[in-house]
Design a protein around this motif. Structure first.
Motif, PDB file in Angstrom:
ATOM      1  N   VAL A 147       9.070   7.348  -9.510  1.00  0.00           N
ATOM      2  CA  VAL A 147       8.871   7.725  -8.114  1.00  0.00           C
ATOM      3  C   VAL A 147       7.444   7.423  -7.668  1.00  0.00           C
ATOM      4  CG1 VAL A 147       8.741   9.701  -6.534  1.00  0.00           C
ATOM      5  CG2 VAL A 147      10.704   9.444  -8.074  1.00  0.00           C
ATOM      6  N   GLU A 148       6.483   7.669  -8.540  1.00  0.00           N
ATOM      7  CA  GLU A 148       5.096   7.372  -8.171  1.00  0.00           C
ATOM      8  C   GLU A 148       4.890   5.872  -7.988  1.00  0.00           C
ATOM      9  OE1 GLU A 148       0.555   8.578  -9.403  1.00  0.00           O
ATOM     10  OE2 GLU A 148       2.087   8.533 -10.961  1.00  0.00           O
ATOM     11  N   CYS A 149       5.494   5.070  -8.842  1.00  0.00           N
ATOM     12  CA  CYS A 149       5.389   3.612  -8.692  1.00  0.00           C
ATOM     13  C   CYS A 149       5.968   3.170  -7.356  1.00  0.00           C
ATOM     14  CB  CYS A 149       6.110   2.906  -9.837  1.00  0.00           C
ATOM     15  SG  CYS A 149       5.234   2.939 -11.404  1.00  0.00           S
ATOM     16  N   GLN A 150       7.123   3.704  -6.995  1.00  0.00           N
ATOM     17  CA  GLN A 150       7.734   3.377  -5.708  1.00  0.00           C
ATOM     18  C   GLN A 150       6.831   3.790  -4.548  1.00  0.00           C
ATOM     19  OE1 GLN A 150      10.458   1.761  -4.901  1.00  0.00           O
ATOM     20  NE2 GLN A 150      11.396   1.493  -6.902  1.00  0.00           N
ATOM     21  N   THR A 151       6.246   4.983  -4.655  1.00  0.00           N
ATOM     22  CA  THR A 151       5.447   5.520  -3.553  1.00  0.00           C
ATOM     23  C   THR A 151       4.168   4.724  -3.329  1.00  0.00           C
ATOM     24  OG1 THR A 151       6.311   7.737  -4.032  1.00  0.00           O
ATOM     25  CG2 THR A 151       4.347   7.607  -2.644  1.00  0.00           C
ATOM     26  N   VAL A 152       3.445   4.429  -4.411  1.00  0.00           N
ATOM     27  CA  VAL A 152       2.197   3.672  -4.239  1.00  0.00           C
ATOM     28  C   VAL A 152       2.489   2.236  -3.829  1.00  0.00           C
ATOM     29  CG1 VAL A 152       0.897   5.144  -5.809  1.00  0.00           C
ATOM     30  CG2 VAL A 152       2.019   3.106  -6.708  1.00  0.00           C
ATOM     31  N   GLY A 153       3.651   1.718  -4.261  1.00  0.00           N
ATOM     32  CA  GLY A 153       4.042   0.377  -3.817  1.00  0.00           C
ATOM     33  C   GLY A 153       4.310   0.349  -2.327  1.00  0.00           C
ATOM     34  N   GLY A 154       5.008   1.367  -1.842  1.00  0.00           N
ATOM     35  CA  GLY A 154       5.258   1.470  -0.403  1.00  0.00           C
ATOM     36  C   GLY A 154       3.979   1.638   0.388  1.00  0.00           C
ATOM     37  N   GLN A 155       3.053   2.433  -0.163  1.00  0.00           N
ATOM     38  CA  GLN A 155       1.763   2.612   0.501  1.00  0.00           C
ATOM     39  C   GLN A 155       1.001   1.296   0.569  1.00  0.00           C
ATOM     40  OE1 GLN A 155       0.495   4.777   2.275  1.00  0.00           O
ATOM     41  NE2 GLN A 155      -1.685   5.105   1.969  1.00  0.00           N
ATOM     42  N   MET A 156       1.060   0.503  -0.493  1.00  0.00           N
ATOM     43  CA  MET A 156       0.374  -0.789  -0.501  1.00  0.00           C
ATOM     44  C   MET A 156       0.940  -1.708   0.589  1.00  0.00           C
ATOM     45  SD  MET A 156       0.247  -3.743  -3.433  1.00  0.00           S
ATOM     46  CE  MET A 156       2.004  -4.036  -3.216  1.00  0.00           C
ATOM     47  N   ILE A 157       2.275  -1.795   0.673  1.00  0.00           N
ATOM     48  CA  ILE A 157       2.893  -2.644   1.702  1.00  0.00           C
ATOM     49  C   ILE A 157       2.487  -2.170   3.087  1.00  0.00           C
ATOM     50  CG2 ILE A 157       5.081  -3.437   2.680  1.00  0.00           C
ATOM     51  CD1 ILE A 157       6.291  -3.026  -0.141  1.00  0.00           C
ATOM     52  N   ASP A 158       2.471  -0.846   3.263  1.00  0.00           N
ATOM     53  CA  ASP A 158       2.061  -0.265   4.543  1.00  0.00           C
ATOM     54  C   ASP A 158       0.628  -0.676   4.890  1.00  0.00           C
ATOM     55  OD1 ASP A 158       2.051   1.274   6.857  1.00  0.00           O
ATOM     56  OD2 ASP A 158       1.623   3.138   5.814  1.00  0.00           O
ATOM     57  N   LEU A 159      -0.253  -0.599   3.906  1.00  0.00           N
ATOM     58  CA  LEU A 159      -1.670  -0.884   4.159  1.00  0.00           C
ATOM     59  C   LEU A 159      -1.936  -2.364   4.405  1.00  0.00           C
ATOM     60  CD1 LEU A 159      -3.258   1.460   1.469  1.00  0.00           C
ATOM     61  CD2 LEU A 159      -3.371   1.765   3.952  1.00  0.00           C
ATOM     62  N   ILE A 160      -1.299  -3.245   3.650  1.00  0.00           N
ATOM     63  CA  ILE A 160      -1.616  -4.668   3.807  1.00  0.00           C
ATOM     64  C   ILE A 160      -0.988  -5.264   5.062  1.00  0.00           C
ATOM     65  CG2 ILE A 160      -1.937  -5.001   1.331  1.00  0.00           C
ATOM     66  CD1 ILE A 160       0.758  -6.360   1.192  1.00  0.00           C
ATOM     67  N   THR A 161      -0.037  -4.553   5.670  1.00  0.00           N
ATOM     68  CA  THR A 161       0.476  -5.014   6.965  1.00  0.00           C
ATOM     69  C   THR A 161      -0.438  -4.589   8.108  1.00  0.00           C
ATOM     70  OG1 THR A 161       1.872  -3.042   7.215  1.00  0.00           O
ATOM     71  CG2 THR A 161       2.886  -4.986   6.238  1.00  0.00           C
ATOM     72  N   THR A 162      -1.458  -3.764   7.783  1.00  0.00           N
ATOM     73  CA  THR A 162      -2.363  -3.289   8.825  1.00  0.00           C
ATOM     74  C   THR A 162      -3.811  -3.616   8.478  1.00  0.00           C
ATOM     75  OG1 THR A 162      -2.534  -1.104   7.763  1.00  0.00           O
ATOM     76  CG2 THR A 162      -0.824  -1.382   9.420  1.00  0.00           C
ATOM     77  N   LEU A 163      -4.027  -4.728   7.808  1.00  0.00           N
ATOM     78  CA  LEU A 163      -5.385  -5.110   7.426  1.00  0.00           C
ATOM     79  C   LEU A 163      -6.274  -5.290   8.660  1.00  0.00           C
ATOM     80  CD1 LEU A 163      -4.696  -7.729   4.603  1.00  0.00           C
ATOM     81  CD2 LEU A 163      -5.766  -5.489   4.329  1.00  0.00           C
TER      82      LEU A 163
END
Length: 319
Positions: A159-175
């Motif tokens: 679950v933590e891997c999924q969550t931080v992965g989702g956070q990464m996608i969220d962040l790099i779409t808003t660079l």
């Protein structure tokens, strides 16, 4: 429910005391006081829905397995399901402390974000890591003798891997400096919400309860799919409230427009707007000034996104 919440909060006090005197952290008196204040500020302050749902789910599963309506949990079952519930809340607290820093948020749960408090600042990054490291310590102390201990560890890691992965996608779409609304679509939004929200908010609590009953998670893939879908809709609702919700009610000041977030609202707006309206979005979305935010919100209203959301809500409720 009130009695259950009271018992749940009592377990928090037990876990906090254990962690404050856990030799693995080698705390001094000053640092122990800091951690106690940090825990009380960040862990138990929300609605506790995720944590309480572990207890509720376990109770329901026990009723189903025993065919006894209203079957009562033993004292040990209440305690251990509550401990797992608090592990979910600890993980949630870690995510929120770090997410608020990354998003430059101001308020959370009706109060200032932890990192915004005097003398905290970027120390909050380490506090987030402390919260994360508390979870395996709790699991080890209370579940290492259980036959499902390894499955619990694997579950929280997944679950933590999924969550931080989702956070990464969220962040790099808003660079910063790379604002490009053409990258925003419903599939991108769903990928973010499923990974960032669905897994730890909906799947994790029920999966914890299933493991406590002796079930194997791979035997319940259909359940997982349903919970992931519930989490996806939850994020759609959260996106809507960030824009149209009352801060006094939702406990935070929405900033998705200013932060250039890939939300359900902006994705639907891009689907519905004409070229002139699209230019309004491109010219104003992701800007910090209130006038630009107001223009985006006015466009949302012109596109009747509130009605579109209501239709989406009704459709998902029926399904």
């Amino acid at each position: 429910m009130a009695e259950l919440k009271k018992e749940f909060l009592n377990v928090y006090s037990v876990l906090k005391k254990e962690l404050l005197h856990d030799p693995a952290f080698s705390l001094t008196e000053d640092s122990r006081n800091w951690v106690e204040r940090m825990l009380d500020y960040n862990v138990p302050g929300g609605k506790l829905n995720r944590g309480l749902s572990v207890v509720d789910s376990y109770k329901l599963l026990k009723e189903l397995s025993s065919s006894k309506k209203g079957a009562q949990l033993t004292e040990s079952e209440i305690f251990h399901s509550s401990v797992l519930g608090w592990c979910v809340e600890w993980l949630q607290a870690c995510a929120l402390v770090l997410d608020d820093i990354m998003d430059s948020s101001h308020t959370r749960r009706g109060q200032m974000c932890w990192y915004k408090l005097p003398k905290v600042g970027m120390i909050a990054i380490n506090d987030g890591l402390i919260l994360r490291n508390h979870v395996p310590r709790i699991l080890k102390k209370h579940f290492r003798s259980k036959p499902y201990y390894l499955e619990l560890l694997d579950l929280f890691h997944e679950v933590e891997c999924q969550t931080v992965g989702g956070q990464m996608i969220d962040l790099i779409t808003t660079l910063v400096g790379e604002i490009d609304l053409s990258e925003y679509s419903l599939p991108t939004h769903r990928q973010i919400t499923v990974s960032k929200t669905s897994y730890y908010s909906f799947y994790l609590p029920v999966a914890c309860a299933l493991l406590m009953t002796g079930e194997k998670l791979e035997s319940h893939s259909g359940m997982k799919d349903i919970l992931i879908e519930m989490g996806s809709y939850f994020q759609v609702q959260d996106d809507y409230l960030d824009c149209f919700g009352d801060p006094e009610v939702i406990g935070k000041i929405g900033s998705d427009i200013e932060d250039f977030k890939c939300t359900w609202l902006v994705v639907k707006a891009l689907e519905l707007c004409n070229e002139e309206q699209k230019k309004i979005l491109y010219d104003n979305y992701g800007k910090k000034d209130p006038e630009s935010v107001a223009r985006v919100k006015d466009l949302y209203k012109t596109l009747k996104l509130q009605d579109v959301f209501e239709e989406t809500r009704k459709r998902r409720t029926r399904s």
